[in-house]
Motif scaffolding. Structure first.
Motif, PDB file in Angstrom:
ATOM      1  N   VAL A  39       0.841  -1.203   0.000  1.00 42.19           N
ATOM      2  CA  VAL A  39       0.000   0.000   0.000  1.00 42.19           C
ATOM      3  C   VAL A  39       0.872   1.248   0.000  1.00 42.19           C
ATOM      4  CG1 VAL A  39      -1.653   1.346   1.374  1.00 42.19           C
ATOM      5  CG2 VAL A  39      -2.003  -1.119   1.043  1.00 42.19           C
ATOM      6  N   GLU A  40       1.914   1.245   0.814  1.00 35.28           N
ATOM      7  CA  GLU A  40       2.834   2.394   0.867  1.00 35.28           C
ATOM      8  C   GLU A  40       3.470   2.642  -0.495  1.00 35.28           C
ATOM      9  OE1 GLU A  40       6.703   4.009   0.620  1.00 35.28           O
ATOM     10  OE2 GLU A  40       6.477   1.845   0.785  1.00 35.28           O
ATOM     11  N   GLY A  41       3.921   1.580  -1.136  1.00 32.44           N
ATOM     12  CA  GLY A  41       4.562   1.725  -2.442  1.00 32.44           C
ATOM     13  C   GLY A  41       3.618   2.248  -3.505  1.00 32.44           C
ATOM     14  N   ILE A  42       2.414   1.701  -3.552  1.00 35.37           N
ATOM     15  CA  ILE A  42       1.419   2.152  -4.532  1.00 35.37           C
ATOM     16  C   ILE A  42       1.023   3.599  -4.252  1.00 35.37           C
ATOM     17  CG2 ILE A  42      -0.966   1.831  -5.317  1.00 35.37           C
ATOM     18  CD1 ILE A  42      -0.471  -1.227  -4.892  1.00 35.37           C
ATOM     19  N   ALA A  43       0.831   3.925  -2.973  1.00 41.33           N
ATOM     20  CA  ALA A  43       0.464   5.303  -2.621  1.00 41.33           C
ATOM     21  C   ALA A  43       1.590   6.275  -2.981  1.00 41.33           C
ATOM     22  CB  ALA A  43       0.123   5.400  -1.130  1.00 41.33           C
ATOM     23  N   THR A  44       2.828   5.876  -2.768  1.00 42.75           N
ATOM     24  CA  THR A  44       3.958   6.742  -3.128  1.00 42.75           C
ATOM     25  C   THR A  44       3.974   6.997  -4.625  1.00 42.75           C
ATOM     26  OG1 THR A  44       5.283   6.004  -1.245  1.00 42.75           O
ATOM     27  CG2 THR A  44       6.479   6.965  -3.106  1.00 42.75           C
ATOM     28  N   LEU A  45       3.797   5.958  -5.419  1.00 38.94           N
ATOM     29  CA  LEU A  45       3.745   6.136  -6.876  1.00 38.94           C
ATOM     30  C   LEU A  45       2.588   7.061  -7.262  1.00 38.94           C
ATOM     31  CD1 LEU A  45       4.521   2.515  -8.119  1.00 38.94           C
ATOM     32  CD2 LEU A  45       6.035   4.522  -8.207  1.00 38.94           C
TER      33      LEU A  45
ATOM     34  N   ALA B  85      14.106   7.609   0.632  1.00 36.09           N
ATOM     35  CA  ALA B  85      14.276   6.897   1.902  1.00 36.09           C
ATOM     36  C   ALA B  85      13.775   5.458   1.780  1.00 36.09           C
ATOM     37  CB  ALA B  85      13.541   7.626   3.022  1.00 36.09           C
ATOM     38  N   ALA B  86      12.613   5.293   1.147  1.00 39.69           N
ATOM     39  CA  ALA B  86      12.074   3.943   0.952  1.00 39.69           C
ATOM     40  C   ALA B  86      12.989   3.125   0.049  1.00 39.69           C
ATOM     41  CB  ALA B  86      10.667   4.021   0.368  1.00 39.69           C
ATOM     42  N   GLY B  87      13.577   3.766  -0.954  1.00 44.77           N
ATOM     43  CA  GLY B  87      14.543   3.066  -1.810  1.00 44.77           C
ATOM     44  C   GLY B  87      15.747   2.600  -1.011  1.00 44.77           C
ATOM     45  N   GLY B  88      16.213   3.438  -0.088  1.00 43.73           N
ATOM     46  CA  GLY B  88      17.305   3.037   0.795  1.00 43.73           C
ATOM     47  C   GLY B  88      16.928   1.855   1.663  1.00 43.73           C
ATOM     48  N   VAL B  89      15.685   1.846   2.151  1.00 45.80           N
ATOM     49  CA  VAL B  89      15.199   0.713   2.944  1.00 45.80           C
ATOM     50  C   VAL B  89      15.232  -0.566   2.107  1.00 45.80           C
ATOM     51  CG1 VAL B  89      13.138  -0.282   4.026  1.00 45.80           C
ATOM     52  CG2 VAL B  89      13.779   2.078   4.523  1.00 45.80           C
ATOM     53  N   LEU B  90      14.770  -0.478   0.865  1.00 45.25           N
ATOM     54  CA  LEU B  90      14.771  -1.655  -0.008  1.00 45.25           C
ATOM     55  C   LEU B  90      16.197  -2.156  -0.262  1.00 45.25           C
ATOM     56  CD1 LEU B  90      12.032  -0.676  -2.604  1.00 45.25           C
ATOM     57  CD2 LEU B  90      11.952  -2.577  -0.983  1.00 45.25           C
ATOM     58  N   LEU B  91      17.110  -1.239  -0.532  1.00 42.72           N
ATOM     59  CA  LEU B  91      18.502  -1.643  -0.763  1.00 42.72           C
ATOM     60  C   LEU B  91      19.098  -2.324   0.459  1.00 42.72           C
ATOM     61  CD1 LEU B  91      19.961   1.386  -2.760  1.00 42.72           C
ATOM     62  CD2 LEU B  91      19.664  -0.965  -3.567  1.00 42.72           C
ATOM     63  N   ILE B  92      18.911  -1.729   1.613  1.00 45.35           N
ATOM     64  CA  ILE B  92      19.451  -2.320   2.840  1.00 45.35           C
ATOM     65  C   ILE B  92      18.790  -3.664   3.119  1.00 45.35           C
ATOM     66  CG2 ILE B  92      19.581  -2.049   5.356  1.00 45.35           C
ATOM     67  CD1 ILE B  92      19.898   0.993   4.798  1.00 45.35           C
ATOM     68  N   SER B  93      17.485  -3.737   2.882  1.00 38.62           N
ATOM     69  CA  SER B  93      16.776  -5.007   3.113  1.00 38.62           C
ATOM     70  C   SER B  93      17.362  -6.117   2.254  1.00 38.62           C
ATOM     71  CB  SER B  93      15.281  -4.855   2.828  1.00 38.62           C
ATOM     72  OG  SER B  93      14.709  -3.927   3.728  1.00 38.62           O
ATOM     73  N   GLY B  94      17.604  -5.805   0.979  1.00 37.47           N
ATOM     74  CA  GLY B  94      18.113  -6.817   0.062  1.00 37.47           C
ATOM     75  C   GLY B  94      19.592  -7.111   0.202  1.00 37.47           C
ATOM     76  N   LEU B  95      20.377  -6.072   0.479  1.00 39.86           N
ATOM     77  CA  LEU B  95      21.827  -6.239   0.481  1.00 39.86           C
ATOM     78  C   LEU B  95      22.429  -6.519   1.854  1.00 39.86           C
ATOM     79  CD1 LEU B  95      22.789  -3.371  -2.003  1.00 39.86           C
ATOM     80  CD2 LEU B  95      22.543  -5.827  -2.485  1.00 39.86           C
ATOM     81  N   ALA B  96      21.712  -6.218   2.935  1.00 37.56           N
ATOM     82  CA  ALA B  96      22.277  -6.414   4.273  1.00 37.56           C
ATOM     83  C   ALA B  96      21.375  -7.256   5.177  1.00 37.56           C
ATOM     84  CB  ALA B  96      22.562  -5.063   4.925  1.00 37.56           C
TER      85      ALA B  96
END
Length: 191
Positions: A85-91, A112-123
């Protein structure tokens, strides 16, 4: 209408390029839904960071792998819908944002959300994968460190969501107190 009539500039290309009649009707519901989803996720990540992740160290070695797998499954189920929902609302907000300040706030939150996604996937995901084989102090420390960065980024995203909500309320109040002339100007895109 020119971009200046929309309250956008050439730097707000998304706001100008995608403008369609009726976009204003989507702004308020998107701001509210976005804020609700974001602040749910902000609360969730800080709860996980201060309550749940520290408890990982207290689980016995024989139960730990099952505990870790259950954590991943259950937390995924809790955050999947709000994050979607957050992602769709942001778009949606990126598409219908009218003013430069709104576009900037949405872009900062999206970054900021993109940073969260990167950290989630990479760390975070790799740390959880290491922890799936059993508790490891170094992997847990990395998870805690990177999760603090994720929580901070979610908090930044929450601040932008709160700012958008405050601006929405202030705009509604000023339109109400200014009367029909302000309503007509807002409907015509003059801000």
């Amino acid at each position: 209408m020119s971009s200046s009539e929309h309250g956008a500039s050439s730097s707000g290309f998304l706001a100008t390029w995608t403008r369609r009649p009726g976009d204003e009707t989507w702004w308020a519901p998107l701001v509210v839904v976005h804020a609700l989803a974001v602040w749910f996720l902000v609360g969730l990540i800080w709860t996980v960071h201060h309550v749940h992740y520290p408890l990982f160290a207290l689980v016995g070695p024989t139960e730990y792998s099952e505990f870790q797998a259950d954590h991943v499954d259950r937390i995924g189920a809790v955050l999947a819908v709000p994050w979607l929902v957050e992602g769709i609302a942001t778009l949606g907000l990126l598409v219908v944002a009218r003013r430069r300040r709104d576009v900037v706030a949405v872009l900062v939150g999206a970054a900021a959300a993109g940073g969260v996604l990167l950290i989630s996937g990479l760390a975070s995901a790799p740390a959880h994968a290491e922890l799936a084989d059993g508790f490891d102090v170094a992997a847990h420390d990395r998870l805690m460190t990177w999760n603090l960065v994720r929580a901070s980024l979610w908090t930044l995203k929450g601040a932008t969501a709160a700012l958008l909500l405050c601006w929405l309320v202030a705009d509604r109040r000023s339109a109400t107190t200014a009367g029909p002339a302000a309503d007509a100007a807002a409907a015509g895109g003059v801000r």
